[in-house]
Enzyme design. Structure first.
Site, mmCIF file in Angstrom:
data_model
loop_
_atom_site.group_PDB
_atom_site.id
_atom_site.type_symbol
_atom_site.label_atom_id
_atom_site.label_comp_id
_atom_site.label_asym_id
_atom_site.label_seq_id
_atom_site.Cartn_x
_atom_site.Cartn_y
_atom_site.Cartn_z
ATOM 1 N N ASP A 84 0.856 -1.197 -0.065
ATOM 2 C CA ASP A 84 -0.039 0.082 0.026
ATOM 3 C C ASP A 84 0.941 1.114 -0.092
ATOM 4 O O ASP A 84 1.725 1.237 0.887
ATOM 5 C CB ASP A 84 -0.798 0.134 1.201
ATOM 6 C CG ASP A 84 -1.785 -1.089 1.234
ATOM 7 O OD1 ASP A 84 -2.194 -1.993 0.200
ATOM 8 O OD2 ASP A 84 -2.406 -1.307 2.382
ATOM 9 N N ASP A 141 -15.530 -2.967 0.177
ATOM 10 C CA ASP A 141 -15.099 -2.849 1.671
ATOM 11 C C ASP A 141 -16.285 -2.381 2.357
ATOM 12 O O ASP A 141 -17.137 -1.653 2.160
ATOM 13 C CB ASP A 141 -14.147 -1.425 1.522
ATOM 14 C CG ASP A 141 -13.088 -1.652 0.518
ATOM 15 O OD1 ASP A 141 -12.521 -2.780 0.290
ATOM 16 O OD2 ASP A 141 -12.500 -0.693 -0.096
#
Length: 253
Positions: free
Chosen positions: A22, A142
């Site tokens: 990330d 998500d």
């Protein structure tokens, strides 16, 4: 693991542990529950990518966190450097908002694009990309408190992960990436029931993400039917190793 547990894993022949890379402001970071300001940094992206490949990674999970929040790919140069360096499949998300951009990334060497906000706001984008590049779209669902969230996990979408998964399977998505934001980055364990519900609701593979802290967490997600798991903080903090995480599941099959 039983043969039944492996059914429906699509392109994942065996359960796979996928390291997360990330990127925020050009550096590898991990956030707690997706909130800016909670990040811990772990160095340079190419270095991290090479580290995980040397450790045995078969796929890399690349996320442009600035892109996820801002809607534009802010870390494109850093991600391009990773893609140019590695020789394993990559899946990339964060700030990909149009079919044209996704197709360009696929043609430049990304193996799978991850669509979150774009897929929720414009579901037909999944079919458009999949028609030109079959098997290339992973839809990111998500969830906070059982609701799909978008725009860098800041806005509710008004639907459940199960409702969304059924829609995207019909549109040609290759897999669902399910991140449980409630446990993301906390290193306090996983919640398997939402993963199991999603696996049972869709025919396409479910990649689980969020909360992995131990080898038992990896086994639990595999037992819940996930085709793969993305692991970030636990690998960077050394609470689990990539080899041990993969072996923990391989040894049960």
């Amino acid at each position: 693991m039983s043969t039944d547990a492996n059914e429906g894993r699509g392109g994942f022949e065996e359960f796979e542990v996928i390291p997360a890379v990330d990127i925020q402001d050009g550096e590898v970071v991990q956030l707690v529950q997706g909130e800016r300001g909670t990040e811990k940094t772990y160095g340079e992206p190419v270095e991290a990518a090479r580290r995980w490949i040397d450790a045995g990674a078969e796929t890399l999970h690349l996320i442009d966190l600035d892109g996820a929040f801002e809607g534009e790919r802010e870390n494109a140069a850093a991600i391009d450097a990773v893609i140019d360096t590695v020789d394993v499949p990559t899946q990339l998300g964060g700030g990909i908002r149009t079919a044209e951009e996704a197709i360009d990334l696929l043609e430049r060497g990304v193996d799978r694009v991850i669509l979150g906000t774009a897929a929720v706001e414009t579901p037909e984008i999944v079919a458009e990309i999949s028609e030109e590049h079959p098997g290339s779209v992973v839809v990111s669902l998500d969830a906070k408190d059982g609701e799909v969230v978008v725009e860098g996990w800041t806005e509710g979408a008004g639907l459940s992960p199960v409702e969304a998964a059924e829609r995207y399977a019909d549109l040609g998505a290759a897999a669902i990436l399910f991140t449980n934001v409630d446990v993301e980055g906390r290193l306090e364990g996983v919640a398997t029931e939402p993963v199991r519900e999603l696996v049972e609701a869709t025919e396409i593979p479910v990649i689980a993400s969020g909360g992995v802290a131990t080898l038992e967490d990896v086994r639990a997600l595999a037992d819940a039917g996930a085709a793969a798991v993305v692991v970030g903080s636990a690998l960077y903090e050394g609470t689990v190793t990539l080899a041990a995480a993969q072996d923990a599941v391989d040894g049960t099959e």
